[in-house]
Design an enzyme around this catalytic site. Structure first.
Site, mmCIF file in Angstrom:
data_model
loop_
_atom_site.group_PDB
_atom_site.id
_atom_site.type_symbol
_atom_site.label_atom_id
_atom_site.label_comp_id
_atom_site.label_asym_id
_atom_site.label_seq_id
_atom_site.Cartn_x
_atom_site.Cartn_y
_atom_site.Cartn_z
ATOM 1 N N SER A 192 1.995 6.856 -1.481
ATOM 2 C CA SER A 192 0.523 6.884 -1.404
ATOM 3 C C SER A 192 0.028 8.181 -2.008
ATOM 4 O O SER A 192 0.770 9.179 -2.058
ATOM 5 C CB SER A 192 0.087 6.823 0.066
ATOM 6 O OG SER A 192 -1.289 7.105 0.189
ATOM 7 N N TYR A 208 0.368 9.568 8.860
ATOM 8 C CA TYR A 208 0.522 8.743 7.650
ATOM 9 C C TYR A 208 0.850 9.623 6.438
ATOM 10 O O TYR A 208 1.768 9.318 5.673
ATOM 11 C CB TYR A 208 -0.777 7.970 7.415
ATOM 12 C CG TYR A 208 -0.732 7.024 6.233
ATOM 13 C CD1 TYR A 208 -0.121 5.773 6.350
ATOM 14 C CD2 TYR A 208 -1.324 7.351 5.018
ATOM 15 C CE1 TYR A 208 -0.092 4.891 5.276
ATOM 16 C CE2 TYR A 208 -1.300 6.478 3.945
ATOM 17 C CZ TYR A 208 -0.679 5.248 4.086
ATOM 18 O OH TYR A 208 -0.661 4.381 3.009
HETATM 19 N N1 LIG Z 1 -4.435 -0.127 0.764
HETATM 20 C C1 LIG Z 1 -4.365 1.108 0.354
HETATM 21 O O1 LIG Z 1 -5.382 1.715 -0.003
HETATM 22 C C2 LIG Z 1 -3.034 1.820 0.262
HETATM 23 C C3 LIG Z 1 -3.029 3.086 -0.326
HETATM 24 C C4 LIG Z 1 -1.818 3.767 -0.446
HETATM 25 C C5 LIG Z 1 -0.646 3.189 -0.003
HETATM 26 N N2 LIG Z 1 -0.687 1.953 0.573
HETATM 27 C C6 LIG Z 1 0.589 1.402 1.023
HETATM 28 O O2 LIG Z 1 0.832 0.163 0.381
HETATM 29 C C7 LIG Z 1 1.553 -0.711 1.256
HETATM 30 C C8 LIG Z 1 0.799 -2.021 1.396
HETATM 31 O O3 LIG Z 1 -0.511 -1.742 1.878
HETATM 32 P P1 LIG Z 1 -1.643 -2.842 2.088
HETATM 33 O O4 LIG Z 1 -2.926 -2.171 1.844
HETATM 34 O O5 LIG Z 1 -1.307 -4.091 1.357
HETATM 35 O O6 LIG Z 1 -1.486 -3.041 3.672
HETATM 36 P P2 LIG Z 1 -1.808 -4.259 4.655
HETATM 37 O O7 LIG Z 1 -2.099 -3.633 5.969
HETATM 38 O O8 LIG Z 1 -2.797 -5.202 4.068
HETATM 39 O O9 LIG Z 1 -0.385 -5.006 4.708
HETATM 40 C C9 LIG Z 1 0.723 -4.394 5.297
HETATM 41 C C10 LIG Z 1 1.681 -5.481 5.757
HETATM 42 O O10 LIG Z 1 2.818 -4.835 6.373
HETATM 43 C C11 LIG Z 1 3.178 -5.588 7.519
HETATM 44 N N3 LIG Z 1 3.927 -4.765 8.477
HETATM 45 C C12 LIG Z 1 3.458 -3.772 9.270
HETATM 46 N N4 LIG Z 1 4.435 -3.300 10.059
HETATM 47 C C13 LIG Z 1 5.562 -4.003 9.748
HETATM 48 C C14 LIG Z 1 6.906 -3.974 10.204
HETATM 49 N N5 LIG Z 1 7.307 -3.148 11.197
HETATM 50 N N6 LIG Z 1 7.805 -4.816 9.648
HETATM 51 C C15 LIG Z 1 7.415 -5.683 8.682
HETATM 52 N N7 LIG Z 1 6.155 -5.779 8.219
HETATM 53 C C16 LIG Z 1 5.242 -4.932 8.743
HETATM 54 C C17 LIG Z 1 1.845 -6.069 8.086
HETATM 55 O O11 LIG Z 1 2.017 -7.173 8.973
HETATM 56 C C18 LIG Z 1 1.073 -6.410 6.813
HETATM 57 O O12 LIG Z 1 1.248 -7.769 6.438
HETATM 58 C C19 LIG Z 1 1.720 0.076 2.568
HETATM 59 O O13 LIG Z 1 2.967 0.717 2.583
HETATM 60 C C20 LIG Z 1 0.605 1.095 2.502
HETATM 61 O O14 LIG Z 1 0.871 2.240 3.289
HETATM 62 C C21 LIG Z 1 -1.849 1.261 0.726
#
Ligand SMILES: NC(=O)c1ccc[n+]([C@@H]2O[C@H](COP(=O)([O-])OP(=O)(O)OC[C@H]3O[C@@H](n4cnc5c(N)ncnc54)[C@H](O)[C@@H]3O)[C@@H](O)[C@H]2O)c1
Length: 268
Positions: A160, A173
């Site tokens: 991230s 985080y």
């Molecule tokens: N959305 C953003 O702006 C953003 C920015 C930087 C990084 N990220 C990273 O990108 C990745 C995806 O983010 P997103 O926005 O699609 O998130 P999201 O919350 O929409 O999806 C995350 C998914 O991970 C699953 N999950 C959570 N805990 C879990 C576990 N213990 N085992 C298995 N599955 C689990 C959830 O059920 C969910 O379906 C994450 O690692 C997040 O930290 C997101």
């Protein structure tokens, strides 16, 4: 915020060499993981999508498979449960990929959680859970994948912009994503001995459930639009291109690298 249709349209990069390969994507029930699954399957990759939300994962796998039903040479999609904090769950998912599709080429450590707590108030449970899902989950995924992968395979971890920029109330985080950035480099160095590449993607504000709070808080949204150099949130589709690139032959001499997909926000 300019929110044009184009931002949400699938990108057209083809990467035909991906067809017939097999991928595991964690956290694939929704958000970026679901879009990664769709994009890989559209290019002929067989995908095991795995998520702690088993019902959501199975529904998403069905929906994505139905969308691709008429597509030429699409890959198959299997949905299953995983809790990425449990090493044994990773092995179960790897075995499913091997039994169903016969090989394992790509592993995308995408599952993550994004708890809110100021550093003064963060609880032991919050820090443990954040590090368990965001850091240990990546480590166990990479360890498992590496056990079953051949040279030429690739792992991508979701880091991230928070790995390099502090966000108030997100100390756990930010710490976890900085750890993912470093872990990616350690994995790249050691798994390079076996011809396995390991890279990361570092998104900024991407429009998913995880960042819904930004859109629901006018002050937070305005702040995001002001500070992000491109003055808008990113769409999950805009992270797909870098993922496909990192998995493709075009990136075959790239390992231990992190691609920022953040509209420039790591600089502000
Ligand atoms: N959305 C953003 O702006 C953003 C920015 C930087 C990084 N990220 C990273 O990108 C990745 C995806 O983010 P997103 O926005 O699609 O998130 P999201 O919350 O929409 O999806 C995350 C998914 O991970 C699953 N999950 C959570 N805990 C879990 C576990 N213990 N085992 C298995 N599955 C689990 C959830 O059920 C969910 O379906 C994450 O690692 C997040 O930290 C997101």
């Amino acid at each position: 915020m300019s929110d044009t249709r184009a931002q949400h349209e699938p990108m057209t990069a083809l990467y035909p060499e991906l067809a017939g390969k097999v991928a595991v994507v964690t956290g694939a029930a929704r958000g970026m993981g679901a879009r990664f699954t769709a994009a890989l399957a559209a290019r002929g990759v067989h995908v095991v999508g795995a998520d702690i939300d088993e019902a959501g994962m199975l529904a998403t796998a069905r929906e994505l498979a139905a969308e691709l039903a008429g597509a030429d040479k699409a890959g198959e999609i299997a949905g299953t449960r995983i809790d990425v904090t449990r090493p044994a769950d990773h092995e179960t998912v790897a075995q499913l990929a091997l039994e169903r599709f016969g090989r394992l080429d790509f592993w995308v450590n995408n599952a993550g959680i994004f708890p809110y707590a100021t550093v003064g108030e963060i609880t032991p449970e919050q820090i443990s859970a954040t590090l368990a899902v965001n850091v240990e989950g990546v480590l166990y995924g990479a360890q498992t994948a590496a056990r079953h992968m051949e040279p030429g395979s690739a792992i991508v971890n979701m880091s991230s912009v928070s790995a390099v920029r502090i966000r108030r109330g997100r100390g756990a985080y930010c710490t976890s994503k900085a750890a993912v950035a470093h872990l990616t480099e350690s994995l790249a160095v050691e798994l390079g001995d076996r011809g396995i590449r390991v890279n990361a993607i570092a998104p900024g504000y991407i429009d998913t459930e995880m960042t819904r709070w930004v859109k629901e808080d006018p002050a937070a949204l305005q702040h995001a639009l002001d500070v992000v150099p491109l003055h808008r949130l990113g769409s999950p589709e805009e992270v797909v291109g870098p993922l496909l690139f990192l998995l493709s032959d075009s990136a075959r001499y790239i390992t231990g690298h992190s691609i920022a997909v953040d509209g420039g926000s790591r600089h502000v």
